[in-house]
Design a protein around this motif. Structure first.
Motif, mmCIF file in Angstrom:
data_model
loop_
_atom_site.group_PDB
_atom_site.id
_atom_site.type_symbol
_atom_site.label_atom_id
_atom_site.label_comp_id
_atom_site.label_asym_id
_atom_site.label_seq_id
_atom_site.Cartn_x
_atom_site.Cartn_y
_atom_site.Cartn_z
ATOM 1 N N PRO A 2 -2.616 -30.514 55.367
ATOM 2 C CA PRO A 2 -2.895 -29.545 54.302
ATOM 3 C C PRO A 2 -2.701 -28.111 54.794
ATOM 4 O O PRO A 2 -2.848 -27.823 55.983
ATOM 5 N N GLU A 3 -2.389 -27.231 53.856
ATOM 6 C CA GLU A 3 -2.170 -25.826 54.172
ATOM 7 C C GLU A 3 -3.358 -25.252 54.939
ATOM 8 O O GLU A 3 -4.512 -25.484 54.595
ATOM 9 N N GLY A 4 -3.081 -24.533 55.982
ATOM 10 C CA GLY A 4 -4.123 -23.845 56.743
ATOM 11 C C GLY A 4 -4.643 -24.604 57.948
ATOM 12 O O GLY A 4 -5.266 -24.008 58.832
ATOM 13 N N ALA A 7 -2.818 -23.500 61.329
ATOM 14 C CA ALA A 7 -3.223 -22.131 61.679
ATOM 15 C C ALA A 7 -4.659 -22.107 62.194
ATOM 16 O O ALA A 7 -4.971 -21.397 63.153
ATOM 17 N N GLN A 32 -12.101 -24.773 56.844
ATOM 18 C CA GLN A 32 -11.393 -25.945 56.330
ATOM 19 C C GLN A 32 -12.218 -26.728 55.317
ATOM 20 O O GLN A 32 -11.674 -27.351 54.419
ATOM 21 N N ARG A 35 -11.518 -26.370 51.608
ATOM 22 C CA ARG A 35 -10.212 -26.790 51.102
ATOM 23 C C ARG A 35 -10.282 -28.274 50.731
ATOM 24 O O ARG A 35 -10.475 -29.113 51.597
#
Length: 68
Positions: A2-4, A7, A32, A35
């Motif tokens: 998933p996005e993030g 990072a 996180q 999300r």
């Protein structure tokens, strides 16, 4: 992933100061949990043994199966 997630993992790399590294890791994980996609991945990973010895040995593989 998933996005993030990537990072967040990169921001959590432990610096020479262990306390700062733990603070970064905590902040990254906390971010996180808000999300939905990441929370589902975490929940499924835990249900499949991500925090067991066997799960830790192949955490990437386990999470790819969950995300697949």
């Amino acid at each position: 992933m998933p996005e993030g997630v990537i990072a967040a993992a990169e921001r959590a790399i432990v610096p020479e100061d262990l306390a700062e590294g733990l603070r970064r890791e905590n902040d990254a994980w906390t971010g996180q949990f808000v999300r939905p996609a990441a929370m589902e991945l975490i929940r499924e990973g835990l249900a499949r043994g991500a925090q067991t010895s066997a799960g830790e040995r192949d955490l990437g593989g386990l999470l790819r199966k969950v995300a697949g």
